[in-house]
Design an enzyme around this catalytic site. Structure first.
Site, short mmCIF file in Angstrom:
data_model
loop_
_atom_site.label_atom_id
_atom_site.label_comp_id
_atom_site.label_asym_id
_atom_site.label_seq_id
_atom_site.Cartn_x
_atom_site.Cartn_y
_atom_site.Cartn_z
N TYR A 6 0.82 -1.21 0.00
CA TYR A 6 0.00 0.00 0.00
C TYR A 6 0.85 1.26 0.00
CZ TYR A 6 -4.57 -2.16 0.48
OH TYR A 6 -5.72 -2.85 0.25
N GLU B 170 2.24 -31.96 12.02
CA GLU B 170 1.52 -31.23 10.97
C GLU B 170 0.30 -30.50 11.54
OE1 GLU B 170 -0.06 -33.75 7.85
OE2 GLU B 170 -1.37 -32.16 7.09
N ASP C 279 -0.14 -36.56 8.33
CA ASP C 279 -1.10 -37.53 7.82
C ASP C 279 -0.43 -38.40 6.78
OD1 ASP C 279 -3.26 -36.65 9.30
OD2 ASP C 279 -4.02 -35.31 7.73
#
Lengths: 379, 379
Positions: free
Chosen positions: A107, A208, A260
């Site tokens: 910005y 995780e 996983d």
């Protein structure tokens, strides 16, 4: 228990050094102009084509290709000006001791340039239209100066959490990461400004999933098993990866990654270990080549007799990803090839929580300690 | 500076009490059976139709409608059995001092029931197919017992972070949230087990965005302005909301919410203040009816002369959302109606970072202190 001695002290560049390096980059351009040369930047190329697998150091890193960003080339002049603009914003922030986010920089640098074109028409052009443009320039300045944005005091989201027998120092405070109760220490955007004073642990367990981290923290797994517990909440951010790397490098702690059992989990492990393609210029500081995958492995589905109704069918995306992983040099070990091929053959995945089928205590009282004590990890 | 005195001490139910309440619920069913009655649960209905706006207490809460979950009704028997199953898992976890995640509970409860149907065919049925099913049962048990899952030791992701002149106690440790350096305290899944011992602050600033939190923390805004700084990272989770509520209720601190100037930001404010429709049964513990919106307000775009190229066009989704908000009773104040109507008319939104157009220090050295000292917030 013997406390881990620090192997290697790490010193982040001071803000004075950061200012010097940023000024030096600006001075290069000033010198070119003063000598009457055409001003340009020389920037290491951050494309996939210039990303190489360094098999000796076992990390993904940037190759040696460089590009010239020339002010007097029509195609490059806007980017040249963007680079000068961003460099000046970074310098201003450091000189005034501000901590802008990457979005703040976008910005602050964004403004409209009005000009008259060759046909005399009034035209306007934005310095940048999109944060992707300004972020890319920040990365260019990182690779040119060799200083990470974190070292420049630039802020961004920070996802990581850590607990364990670790004492750190930050802003003069001594913080004991074993005395945070049910909470944890939220890793700041720039972990290099933390001093890691003492570590009394045998390994680091990187988890995780945040909910699993919370569970292991609540039951004080890390105290019982003498480890440091970290989560990067899925795909880890730079700060979490940097923290893991520092514990490995400075204290020689073994690093175990728990994800996983699916392509996304395997990929997360590889990002901790080898680095990512998009941030390959930072692997030298962020990757942990000694990190080991502790599970959940594809073979665990059968070895630990996971009930059939806990097994999830792999999606097309999983299989496509797994095929890609199969061909990556950083998955070329015999052990990984076996896992990936089995995954592709059986088309089955499971989550860490599927181990709860054997009881809530199974993961933390049997699976993890067993794998670590018998060396059943995958590299 | 005078330290804030605690107005009201909060005590989370002990695990003994949790076990008692869970057992009591099971005993209701046992008693029904022993008396030869048909077993059933009586469950407050959690639907939108039973969600009411309590204008006196200024929160969304559950109405008084209840439903009967009857074991001998064909439509209800599976859900009845799921309820008994989940209740037994929760009890087992508490009795054995385990901290399962909601996903662990899903897996542990998941099993296949084999049966022979009325035509003599072998059939199978899963206890549940999807985590939404088991989560809904957890919520049923929460409303029936009046005990939050957090109090039951059930874990989930926790997003919140907090820093400031606050001293808490957790698991026997005294933790000073003003001595965490560049980091922060990661709020645990169950903040009710934290004791808030001392607060030396004049207000609480809740920040939607993590990167802004990191920036304000790095420059120690909270120390300079004597406040407590919290982020819930976008749509806040239960723990962050609970922490905000406790600081308001127990220490009487004013709460200011800082979000982007768009429908999503306004909605986040309302979740902190009034509660959410989907969790209306928890508003009594999670909502903070005295919370104030400190910005970024729609009128700020014009009052603070935000440069035209920082303004983003509102999307169709933004406008649709804003129209909904316009009709909610908890947005019925004159001030909010004005903001929402202006938003719908101008179709313009901005982000917090757009304020950096006035310099990196503008947000923390002018905008926030000015709004707070002159009382320019919106309720």
């Amino acid at each position: 228990m013997v406390k881990r001695r620090r192997r290697k002290a790490f010193k982040a560049p001071t803000y004075e050094e950061v200012i010097e390096r940023l000024e030096a980059l600006g001075r290069v351009v000033v010198d070119q102009i003063m000598k009457g040369e055409k001003p340009y930047f020389e920037i290491p190329v951050r494309s996939l084509a210039n990303t190489i697998w360094d098999s000796r150091r076992r990390i993904l890193r940037l190759g040696s290709k460089k590009a010239i960003r020339d002010f007097f080339s029509i195609n490059e002049s806007k980017k040249f000006m963007q680079t000068v603009l961003m460099l000046s914003l970074m310098l201003r922030a450091r000189r005034e001791n501000d901590y802008p986010t990457i979005r703040d920089l976008y910005y602050t640098g964004k403004h409209t340039i009005e000009y008259v074109d060759h046909l005399g028409r009034k035209r306007t052009e934005e310095t940048w239209y999109d944060q992707r443009e300004s972020n890319a320039i920040i990365q260019d300045i990182e690779v040119m100066t060799g200083i990470l944005r974190e070292h420049m005091g630039i802020m961004h989201d920070a996802k990581g959490k850590i607990v364990g027998n670790v004492i750190i120092r930050s802003k003069g405070y001594r913080i004991d990461l074993s005395r945070l109760g049910s909470g944890a220490y939220a890793i700041p955007p720039n972990p290099d400004r933390l001093e890691i004073l003492e570590v009394d642990a045998e390994y680091v367990l990187v988890v995780e999933k945040d909910a699993i981290f919370e569970r292991l923290n609540e039951e004080e797994y890390w105290r019982r098993e003498k480890c440091v517990l970290i989560t990067g909440k899925g795909q880890p951010d730079r700060s979490t990866r940097r923290m893991v790397r520092r514990l490995s490098e400075e204290f020689g702690l073994p690093i175990y990654i728990l994800t996983d059992c699916d392509s996304f989990g395997f990929y997360i492990y590889s990002v901790y270990r080898s680095g990512s393609i998009s941030l390959s210029y930072e692997s030298e500081r962020l990757a942990t080549p000694d990190a080991k995958f502790i599970g959940v492995a594809v073979t665990d589905i059968y070895e630990y007799k996971i009930p059939k109704n806990y097994i999830i069918k792999a999606t097309e995306r999983d299989l496509k990803r797994a095929k890609e992983l199969l061909s990556y040099p950083w998955f070329s070990s015999k052990a990984w090839q076996k896992q990936l091929k089995l995954f592709l053959k059986r088309k089955e995945k499971i989550e860490i929580e599927a181990l709860s089928g054997h009881g809530f205590k199974f993961l933390s009282h049997r699976y993890l300690p067993e794998k670590i004590s018998t060396g059943k990890w995958i590299e």
